[in-house]
Design an enzyme around this catalytic site. Structure first.
Site, PDB file in Angstrom:
ATOM      1  CG  LEU A   1      -2.040  -0.907   1.168  1.00 30.40           C
ATOM      2  CD1 LEU A   1      -2.994  -0.506   2.655  1.00 30.40           C
ATOM      3  CD2 LEU A   1      -2.841  -0.819   0.004  1.00 30.40           C
ATOM      4  CG  HIS A   2       1.377   2.579  -3.537  1.00 33.97           C
ATOM      5  ND1 HIS A   2      -0.009   3.944  -3.415  1.00 33.97           N
ATOM      6  CD2 HIS A   2       1.050   1.655  -4.110  1.00 33.97           C
ATOM      7  CE1 HIS A   2      -0.419   3.627  -4.885  1.00 33.97           C
ATOM      8  NE2 HIS A   2       0.151   2.414  -5.426  1.00 33.97           N
TER       9      HIS A   2
ATOM     10  CB  SER B   1       2.349  -2.498  -6.095  1.00 39.01           C
ATOM     11  OG  SER B   1       1.301  -1.276  -5.483  1.00 39.01           O
ATOM     12  NE  ARG B   2       3.365  -4.681 -12.110  1.00 40.57           N
ATOM     13  CZ  ARG B   2       1.900  -4.999 -12.468  1.00 40.57           C
ATOM     14  NH1 ARG B   2       1.252  -4.172 -12.452  1.00 40.57           N
ATOM     15  NH2 ARG B   2       1.554  -6.383 -12.093  1.00 40.57           N
TER      16      ARG B   2
ATOM     17  N   GLY C   1      -1.754   6.446  -3.113  1.00 43.23           N
ATOM     18  CA  GLY C   1      -2.511   6.054  -4.184  1.00 43.23           C
ATOM     19  C   GLY C   1      -3.634   5.128  -3.139  1.00 43.23           C
ATOM     20  CG  HIS C   2      -2.754   1.318  -2.373  1.00 44.68           C
ATOM     21  ND1 HIS C   2      -1.703   0.713  -2.242  1.00 44.68           N
ATOM     22  CD2 HIS C   2      -3.580   0.475  -3.812  1.00 44.68           C
ATOM     23  CE1 HIS C   2      -1.221   0.200  -3.644  1.00 44.68           C
ATOM     24  NE2 HIS C   2      -2.395   0.381  -4.023  1.00 44.68           N
TER      25      HIS C   2
ATOM     26  N   GLY D   1      -8.809   3.542  -8.211  1.00 46.88           N
ATOM     27  CA  GLY D   1      -8.242   5.053  -8.745  1.00 46.88           C
ATOM     28  C   GLY D   1      -8.215   4.862 -10.401  1.00 46.88           C
TER      29      GLY D   1
HETATM   30  P1  AMP Z   1      -3.422  -1.854  -6.962  1.00 47.30           P
HETATM   31  O1  AMP Z   1      -3.111  -2.391  -5.621  1.00 47.30           O
HETATM   32  O2  AMP Z   1      -2.379  -1.750  -7.542  1.00 47.30           O
HETATM   33  O3  AMP Z   1      -4.446  -3.389  -7.943  1.00 47.30           O
HETATM   34  O4  AMP Z   1      -4.223  -0.844  -7.030  1.00 47.30           O
HETATM   35  C1  AMP Z   1      -5.747  -0.684  -5.766  1.00 47.30           C
HETATM   36  C2  AMP Z   1      -6.452   0.372  -6.091  1.00 47.30           C
HETATM   37  O5  AMP Z   1      -5.943   1.728  -5.891  1.00 47.30           O
HETATM   38  C3  AMP Z   1      -6.352   0.496  -8.003  1.00 47.30           C
HETATM   39  O6  AMP Z   1      -8.222   1.369  -8.183  1.00 47.30           O
HETATM   40  C4  AMP Z   1      -5.600   1.278  -8.274  1.00 47.30           C
HETATM   41  O7  AMP Z   1      -6.190   2.428  -9.416  1.00 47.30           O
HETATM   42  C5  AMP Z   1      -5.517   2.152  -7.424  1.00 47.30           C
HETATM   43  N1  AMP Z   1      -4.569   3.607  -7.167  1.00 47.30           N
HETATM   44  C6  AMP Z   1      -3.153   3.132  -7.142  1.00 47.30           C
HETATM   45  N2  AMP Z   1      -2.026   4.170  -8.016  1.00 47.30           N
HETATM   46  C7  AMP Z   1      -3.058   4.566  -7.372  1.00 47.30           C
HETATM   47  C8  AMP Z   1      -2.771   5.865  -8.033  1.00 47.30           C
HETATM   48  N3  AMP Z   1      -1.602   6.508  -7.620  1.00 47.30           N
HETATM   49  N4  AMP Z   1      -3.654   7.366  -7.306  1.00 47.30           N
HETATM   50  C9  AMP Z   1      -4.894   6.641  -7.085  1.00 47.30           C
HETATM   51  N5  AMP Z   1      -5.262   5.478  -6.875  1.00 47.30           N
HETATM   52  C10 AMP Z   1      -4.404   4.440  -7.191  1.00 47.30           C
END
Ligand code: AMP
Length: 298
Positions: free
Chosen positions: A41-42, A195-196, A44-45, A156
């Site tokens: 988690l970062h 995350s990448r 954005g999450h 996101g």
């Molecule tokens: P992930 O863990 O990458 O599957 O992301 C989980 C949720 O967080 C998804 O809805 C992503 O679009 C959202 N997300 C990831 N990175 C960001 C970001 N930089 N800004 C906003 N939402 C994000």
């Protein structure tokens, strides 16, 4: 008025646990918000979580690296996993429950049901570069919505095509769930948080700034009156190539079905995917909606 939890989030391991938790919340008259994630988690999450905590009486965050949305040569095995830090972040954010299932729980032997995202939305751009990806996303999101029966689910804008897929499936399958799309969170240099990003070497991290600056350059041209979608896409493509990035795709698309446009118009999106070394990153801006992700001329 929603109240963030001050306790450690309740840990839910199976879809049945999740359904019981959600049913109990709803029976008590509490609205339920859900934030699906793959963990690591970062910021954005965190923005999605904060929005969900503000909007709902109870919030559940799922942490599940979903094998169904990774291709055979993709990074499922090395995808970053950081459960202790993730749970600490959820506690700090006032989240009420964490749904952390195993792969075997989500995909038990004998599973025969799949979902198919038809048409250009499933097949173009991310769908073309990552065959089967959106079917895997659709399956896991559907399972989460069916078990979690949230009032709202948060996604996101950074994963723009995924947002379109999820908005369609929530409607197509009569889920009754409101899909809330939250703006992209960026680092100070404009790179979208992901995350990448941890895969990038320090040099690659600097090179990656070309992604937001390429989009800023195209936005500048759009704001100066350029409406030709090919010209806008070429601007982005050249900017990325000049910075040494390996461009996968750049396109100007309609937000709802991801078909490409010839003339750019407000709410159209410029979407891109590019590789830096072994790391594949995506980004997007919405024309006439977003501000430029970074200062021009960077
Ligand atoms: P992930 O863990 O990458 O599957 O992301 C989980 C949720 O967080 C998804 O809805 C992503 O679009 C959202 N997300 C990831 N990175 C960001 C970001 N930089 N800004 C906003 N939402 C994000």
């Amino acid at each position: 008025m929603p109240t963030p939890s001050t306790d450690t989030p309740e840990l839910l391991s199976t879809p049945d646990d999740l359904r019981r938790w959600s049913t109990a919340s709803r029976t008590a008259g509490r609205s339920v918000g859900m934030v699906p994630t793959m963990g690591a988690l970062h910021a954005g999450h965190r923005a999605l979580i904060d929005r969900a905590v503000a909007d709902n009486d109870r919030v559940v965050v799922s942490i599940f690296v979903n094998p169904a949305q990774f291709g055979p040569t993709e990074d499922f095995a090395r995808y970053p996993r950081n459960m202790d830090a993730d749970l600490a972040m959820l506690a700090a954010a006032g989240v009420h429950a964490a749904f952390v299932p195993t792969v075997e729980t989500m995909y038990p032997a004998g599973l025969v049901t799949g979902l198919d995202i038809a048409g250009p939305l499933g097949a173009r751009l991310e769908g073309a570069s990552r065959p089967g990806h959106f079917n895997g996303v659709a399956l896991v999101v559907t399972k989460l919505l069916v078990a979690g029966i949230p009032d709202r689910a948060y996604f996101g804008q950074k994963d723009a095509q995924q947002c379109a897929v999820v908005c369609h499936l929530a409607r197509d399958l009569d889920t009754g769930v409101e899909i809330v799309v939250c703006p992209t969170v960026r680092d100070t240099d404009g790179l979208a948080v992901s995350s990448r990003n941890v895969y990038l070497s320090p040099e690659e991290r600097v090179q990656a700034r070309a992604i937001p600056s390429s989009l800023a350059e195209a936005m500048g041209r759009y704001e100066a009156g350029e409406r030709d979608a090919t010209a806008l896409a070429t601007t982005v493509r050249s900017h990325l190539a000049n910075a040494g990035l390996d461009v996968d795709y750049v396109a100007v698309v309609r937000a709802d079905d991801f078909t490409e446009v010839e003339k750019a118009a407000p709410t159209n999106q410029i979407v891109l995917a590019a590789r830096i070394g072994n790391t594949r990153l995506i980004d997007v801006v919405r024309l006439g909606v977003d501000t430029a992700p970074v200062g021009r001329g960077v």
